[in-house]
Structures are given as structure tokens and as C-alpha cells.
Design an enzyme around this catalytic site. Structure first.
Site, mmCIF file in Angstrom:
data_model
loop_
_atom_site.group_PDB
_atom_site.id
_atom_site.type_symbol
_atom_site.label_atom_id
_atom_site.label_comp_id
_atom_site.label_asym_id
_atom_site.label_seq_id
_atom_site.Cartn_x
_atom_site.Cartn_y
_atom_site.Cartn_z
ATOM 1 N N HIS A 212 -3.718 -5.342 6.585
ATOM 2 C CA HIS A 212 -2.796 -6.120 5.745
ATOM 3 C C HIS A 212 -2.341 -5.299 4.537
ATOM 4 O O HIS A 212 -1.172 -5.364 4.137
ATOM 5 C CB HIS A 212 -3.466 -7.407 5.286
ATOM 6 C CG HIS A 212 -3.518 -8.470 6.330
ATOM 7 N ND1 HIS A 212 -4.316 -8.381 7.451
ATOM 8 C CD2 HIS A 212 -2.874 -9.675 6.417
ATOM 9 C CE1 HIS A 212 -4.166 -9.471 8.184
ATOM 10 N NE2 HIS A 212 -3.297 -10.265 7.588
ATOM 11 N N HIS A 254 -12.501 -7.977 3.552
ATOM 12 C CA HIS A 254 -12.623 -6.537 3.361
ATOM 13 C C HIS A 254 -13.371 -6.250 2.065
ATOM 14 O O HIS A 254 -13.459 -7.106 1.173
ATOM 15 C CB HIS A 254 -11.247 -5.869 3.296
ATOM 16 C CG HIS A 254 -10.489 -5.904 4.578
ATOM 17 N ND1 HIS A 254 -10.675 -4.982 5.592
ATOM 18 C CD2 HIS A 254 -9.535 -6.756 5.031
ATOM 19 C CE1 HIS A 254 -9.864 -5.262 6.605
ATOM 20 N NE2 HIS A 254 -9.163 -6.332 6.280
#
Length: 291
Positions: A212, A254
Site C-alpha cells: 500500500h 505492518h
């Protein structure tokens, strides 16, 4: 009449722990003596009158000798026999780079866990989790691929088709590069992450780098370079890219370094897209082949 010495000598034989010095009964002088439990093999030879080979075998089978031989063999195997594996050895002088990387990793894990405030509904910011997931979908690859393909299909001008085709190529390039890096690094996602992401693939179980973040950085540079946007819209594009990266940490998807490297990688991916830019001539030849 027996002498008192004889009586006292005979009574002394009944004490506990006293054993005759010979094979049985008193010795030649009529006295009893205490026998040590740790006799040497030479004593065994003298007292029992057996051959040296059997005495050595009996001495080697004693518990004391067995324990000693086991400890000596263990020390031999650990010291001079077989080499100790390197991972079991304690490194007394680690390198400065190793210390720096270990410290960075520890800070990264600690900070990522502290910032994962939307990792679940029970977290401190669990009520904001649906909004973070909406931002997550806005940076996903599938909506961007479908949108670029639709714009390419609906575009009437050659310039619009050129831009949308190169955007589609950039998105495909981003998927390939991120997938290769994830497969090589194979860093696991944070422990507090919930795998409820939208449309995941096999490499999505790995965390480094954030796809992303790479997509947001690359698309932000692409839109700012090839679209004529007003100043407020340009600010919104930058804020969207930053918010996509921040949402990855807040959701626990993440670590901080995954997002930071993703922004870095996506920023320079756009340079590769510019180097591989498809010109109108190439576009017209491709459209002619499709027709």
C-alpha cells in the site's frame, strides 16, 4: 579363661561399618579393619587374588569410574571432539553494524506495537477501525487496476489513453516488484495483526515492504506529474498517500520500517516508470494490433 583383649576384639567385629580385611573373618593377626569404598585396582588385585584383566574390568564398571568416564567424554566431545555449532557460541565482540541493526529492529517492533491502536475492536482506538479499513481499500491494488483499465477504455483522446496506459503499466510493475521483494525477505507480519484484509494473495502474508505504501507513493507522484490539479487537490493527494501509510501501522498490518521502505521504494519506482514510458507511437501500434 579367654583374655579381655580377645573378648574386646571379638566384640569389635559386630560394629556397624566394619568389614574383615581378608576374604572373610579376621586377618592373620586377628584384627579387623575398615575398608575404604574407593579402593584402587591394585588393592582389588591384592585382596581378591584375581587376574589383572578381570580386576580392571570390575574397576571400570564401578559407578565412580562410569561417572568420570561420562564427564570426560562429554568434555572431550564439547572441547576437542566435535566442533560446537557457531550459533551456540556467544559472540563476545559483536560488530557495530550488528548492534545498530538489532537496536533498530527492537525500536521498530516496540514502536509498531505502540502505534497499532486499531489492530482490533478492543484496542484503544478500536472504534476508528472501520474508517482505517476504508482507507486500506482506497490504497489496494485491485481498485486501482480496475479504475485504470476503465479510464483507458473510456478515454477518447490520445493523451488520455497514453497516461492511463502508463498508469496501468506502473500498477502492474508495482505488484511484480513488491511481490518479488516480499518473497525474498519473508518478514512476518506483526503478531497483533488480524488477517482480515481485502483480497489477499499468497505473498500478502509477508510484511516487508508495504505494498500500500509503495503504491500510494508511486501513484501520488504519477498524478501530481501528469494531471493538472488545483493546489487543494494536490495537497489532498499528498495527505491521502501519507494517511494510507499511517493506516497500515495503526491497523497493525505492518511495522514502521515496512511502511518507510515502502514509501522509499514507491518514490523511486516512478523513476523506473518514466524510463519505461510508452510513447504515443507505441500506443498506436498496440491499439492497431488489438483492432
Amino acid at each position: 579363661m579367654p583374655s579381655p583383649k580377645a573378648r574386646s576384639g571379638g566384640g569389635g567385629g559386630g560394629r556397624s561399618g566394619s568389614v574383615p580385611a581378608g576374604g572373610g573373618g579376621a586377618g592373620g593377626n586377628g584384627r579387623y579393619e575398615f575398608m575404604s569404598l574407593t579402593r584402587t585396582p591394585s588393592h582389588l588385585l591384592q585382596r581378591q587374588g584375581s587376574d589383572p584383566t578381570s580386576a580392571r574390568l570390575r574397576a571400570s564398571e564401578s559407578p565412580c569410574r562410569r561417572r568420570g568416564s561420562g564427564s570426560s567424554s562429554a568434555s572431550t566431545s564439547s572441547a576437542g571432539g566435535q566442533p560446537v555449532p557457531e550459533e551456540d557460541c556467544m559472540r563476545l565482540n559483536p560488530s557495530t553494524l550488528g548492534i545498530a541493526l538489532s537496536s533498530l529492529l527492537a525500536v521498530d517492533l516496540w514502536l509498531s506495537k505502540r502505534l497499532g491502536v486499531c489492530a482490533c475492536e478492543d484496542a484503544s482506538w478500536g472504534s476508528v477501525r472501520p474508517l482505517m479499513k476504508l482507507v486500506e481499500v482506497s490504497g489496494h491494488g485491485i481498485p486501482w487496476l480496475l479504475g485504470a483499465a476503465y479510464c483507458l477504455y473510456k478515454s477518447d483522446s490520445a493523451a488520455g489513453q497514453e497516461v492511463t496506459l502508463n498508469l496501468l503499466m506502473a500498477l502492474l510493475l508495482d505488484l511484480v516488484l513488491v511481490g518479488v521483494v516480499k518473497a525474498l525477505v519473508r518478514r512476518r507480519r506483526p503478531a497483533h495483526n488480524r488477517m482480515d484484509m481485502f483480497a489477499t494473495f499468497s505473498v500478502d502474508r509477508y510484511s516487508f515492504p508495504s505494498g500500500h505504501a509503495t503504491r500510494a507513493a508511486m501513484c501520488a507522484r504519477f498524478l501530481l506529474a501528469h494531471l493538472v490539479l488545483a493546489a487543494p487537490l494536490r495537497v489532498l493527494v499528498l495527505l491521502w498517500a501519507a494517511f494510507v501509510g499511517l493506516s497500515r501501522v495503526l491497523l497493525g498490518r505492518h511495522n514502521v520500517t515496512d511502511v518507510a521502505f515502502g514509501f522509499f521504494m514507491g518514490y523511486f519506482q516512478y523513476n523506473l516508470v518514466e524510463a519505461l514510458w510508452l510513447s504515443p507511437v507505441v500506443l498506436q501500434s498496440m491499439m492497431g494490433q488489438l483492432e
